[in-house]
Design an enzyme around this catalytic site. Structure first.
Site: not given
Ligand code: MN
Length: 735
Positions: A87, A91-92
């Site tokens: 997840h 994003e990271d």
């Molecule tokens: Mn998270």
């Protein structure tokens, strides 16, 4: 050397966490499932290899923990578990959605995409922007329902591990959790997660209160142990006699809900803990479940006196979240009340896990369809553009917590609606098209007003007509966000359309009156008719409230101003009887009845043909409603002397003038649902209309200011009394 040892032990830590994840999965994982999950783990480990959490531990432990919540506590399947592991990857880290799609397939990539979208929402302190963020988050439901569930799991783990964060961030995250994540978890039947989110939310927003209550719950538990023990012992003895297989457990008390109860009911801690609670979980064949629940009920109530007011049968009519159980309260030893929850093992699992368990049992296989059904309905509401995000989120939250009633369609299908729902809510719940064309409703075969509050067990038939459309007054009583959103968006469109036509009408009419159509005229018109926007003005011309007569008055008023500027004031002398006559025909347009000046349906009697302004009375006929006769009607004497009890006083009023504005200040304890109840009382009182409302809450203290249009003080006083009765309302003052 030191680094190597550390890495090794960290790897061992990761491996251990991963094994536990697989072992504790609620659903049975096939070899293919395990392969899919393993692949996701490998990608996640690689992607996060250089990242650490604020606490210093390897970042990958976070996604594994989230996946574990998804697998064990929520009970979702392999795709969800894999998506949870991935997840935070997009994003990271440098991985893209395309990477994930080619490596893990479209299903997982889509879920991760949804999760990434939520995380990248703008962070802003502004309330309305925050609301907009929530709304966008809920909109991601369009992609995949699992997105929101995994997001809740992510939030739960973050809340559990927030200690290393700066305080300011803790408070912000905790507030959001209480505001939207906990209600969402509640709505999808994830009670345990909801409770934990709430308790953690309280821990970070009001840590003193949290620790105080936590300590008292522990003390209380210690001191009541003996009492509960004796009650449990007796219960076990009675149940064993009947050869039932079961176990008994204490019901853990939620810190958050204890606090909420103390606040909303203004009770002390001791008053709340007057009631003890246990749970009986019994083994049963599927077809014996209901029977056994009631058997246990009857065994317990044979020995302990039940409180009939506190019986909740969620077995015959489960909550829409899927929750089933029988709740009773009985008088235990020493005259103390004990709440007993009776559940089969299956029901217990549903209560603990929510939908995953529910549908495992219901369909004999594990799927997430039930959740889909609920979420589908949500989606429809969410798709409606609503320019006011704050309103939207408010409506939405109210619906998350509302208690439910159960009603029937004409075919006998059971529908659940929030308490207080009306036939219009029902119509929109069945289908938007039905809602949009609702003309009337029958409850159990009888016509009722559309503002009727449905009750459990009602059978509802909606009467539709192609020519009927939503009416602004519906907004005064509908309570579901689905109906509200649809009506609002229809009215907005409708109002705009009417206003466009109204503008042209106004242009034409002003030309006839030889008044220029320009900004200055519009402003003067707005002042004259006491309106706020030109849209309001055009709309009123469009629907005919502002007609030729009123525009002529405006025109006269404008020229009078002009002349008065030159003239000295001159007393106008007129024959008073003429003045009166004028006033009457112009303004007295509405009949009201009785002391309360109620508005009723009426007919003018043909025998004396009264007109507006005549002195009249009403006569209640048997089959034809109220008939109006002149006081001097030839039949008046007969009617009055023979049927005195059927006479109602009537008088003419000017419907636009005969209202006054009252301002109320309400204070009390902030409680979820209080606003709802206040507006409900006001909106269900006849002849009182809300002009404006503002509610504020500060540290648990609630303050509301309401401006009302009221017919008379008697009505106002009656309504104030009712407002004062609402739980949580302390004072109602007329300002
Ligand atoms: Mn998270």
């Amino acid at each position: 050397m030191v680094t190597a040892t550390k890495t090794l032990s960290e790897n061992a830590q990761i491996a251990k966490a991963y094994k536990e994840l697989l072992r504790l999965s609620y659903q049975k994982l096939s070899a293919a499932d395990k392969k899919m999950i393993r692949l996701a783990l490998d990608t996640a480990v690689d992607a996060h290899k250089n990242q650490r959490r604020r606490s210093g531990e390897p970042y990958i432990l976070h996604p594994i923990a989230v996946a574990k919540i998804v697998a064990e506590d929520i009970g979702l399947g392999a795709h969800s578990i894999a998506a949870a592991l991935l997840h935070d990857v997009v994003e990271d880290t440098s991985y893209t959605i395309q990477d994930l799609e080619s490596m893990h397939g479209t299903v997982i990539a889509k879920i991760v995409d949804g999760l990434t979208k939520i995380s990248s929402l703008k962070k802003d302190k502004n309330v309305s922007l925050q609301a907009e963020n929530f709304r966008k988050m809920l909109l991601t439901l369009n992609d995949d329902a699992r997105v929101i569930i995994i997001k809740i799991a992510d939030r739960l783990h973050n809340m559990r591990t927030m200690d290393a964060m700066p305080q300011e961030k803790q408070i912000k995250i905790a507030s959001e959790t209480l505001y939207i994540y906990a209600p969402l978890a509640h709505r999808v039947g994830m009670y345990n997660i909801k409770t934990e989110l709430e308790d953690l939310g309280l821990k970070y927003t009001e840590s003193e209160v949290y620790h105080e209550i936590q300590k008292r719950i522990q003390d209380n538990f210690d001191s009541q142990e003996e009492f509960i023990d004796s009650f449990v012992k007796l219960t076990k003895k009675y149940l064993r006699k009947e050869n039932l297989k079961f176990f008994v457990e204490g019901r853990p008390k939620s810190i958050f809900s204890t606090r909420k109860k103390m606040m909303s009911k203004n009770l002390s801690f001791d008053q709340i803990f007057d009631r003890y609670a246990i749970r009986i979980i019994y083994k049963s064949d599927p077809d014996q479940e209901k029977f056994l629940a009631w058997k246990i009920y009857s065994i317990i109530t044979d020995h302990f006196q039940p409180n009939p007011m506190r019986l909740r049968d969620w077995i015959s009519a489960p909550k829409s979240t899927g929750y089933e159980a029988l709740h009773i309260t009985v008088m235990g030893p020493k005259g103390r009340w004990v709440e007993v929850q009776i559940r089969s093992e299956r029901m217990h699992e549903i209560a603990e896990k929510g939908y995953a368990a529910h549908f495992k049992y219901k369909h004999g296989k594990q799927d997430e369809r039930g959740l889909e059904i609920w979420l589908n309905r949500l989606r429809e509401v969410l798709e409606q553009p609503n320019p006011d995000a704050v309103d939207f989120v408010k409506d939405f939250r109210l619906n998350l917590y509302a208690s439910e009633i159960f009603v029937f369609t004409p075919n006998g299908d059971l529908k659940s609606l929030p308490q207080g729902a009306t036939p219009v809510d029902f119509a929109f719940n069945i289908h938007t098209e039905i809602g949009m064309h609702t003309r009337g409703a029958k409850i159990n075969g009888k016509i009722v007003p559309l503002s009727y509050r449905l009750r459990s067990g009602d059978q509802i038939e909606i009467i539709t007509s192609e020519k009927s459309f939503p009416n602004p007054s519906w907004l005064d009583y509908v309570i579901t966000s689905r109906a509200r959103t649809r009506i609002r968006s229809f009215l907005r469109e409708d109002k705009k359309q009417i206003a466009i036509e109204g503008k042209e009408v106004l242009r034409r009419k002003l030309r006839q009156l030889k008044i220029g159509f320009n900004e200055s005229t519009i402003n003067k018109l707005l002042i004259f008719f006491k309106l706020n926007t030109s849209l309001d003005l055009y709309y009123r011309v469009g629907i005919g409230t502002i007609d030729n007569v009123k525009l002529k008055k405006f025109s006269a008023d404008q020229s009078n101003r002009f002349f008065n500027f030159f003239k000295r004031k001159e007393p106008v002398t007129k024959d008073p009887s003429i003045v009166d006559q004028e006033k009457i025909t112009d303004n007295f347009d509405q009949l009201v009845f009785g002391k309360a000046e109620e508005r009723l349906e009426y007919k003018l009697s043909p025998c004396c043909s009264p007109i507006a302004g005549d002195e009249v009375f009403g006569f209640v006929t048997i089959s034809d409603g109220v008939k109006i006769h002149k006081n001097e009607c030839p039949n008046a004497l007969t009617l009055r002397s023979n049927y005195a009890y059927r006479i109602v006083n009537a008088k003419w009023i000017d419907s636009s003038q005969n209202e006054f504005i009252a301002k109320l200040l309400l204070t009390g304890l902030d409680d979820l649902g209080l606003v709802n109840q206040v507006t409900k009382v006001i909106s269900t009182t006849n002849n009182i209309n809300i002009k404006s409302v503002s509610f504020d809450s500060n540290d648990g203290v609630f303050e509301g200011r309401v401006m009302l249009k009221v017919k008379n003080t008697a009505l106002l006083k009656k309504m104030i009394k009712q407002l004062e009765k609402i739980n949580g309302v302390d004072k109602v003052i007329r300002e």
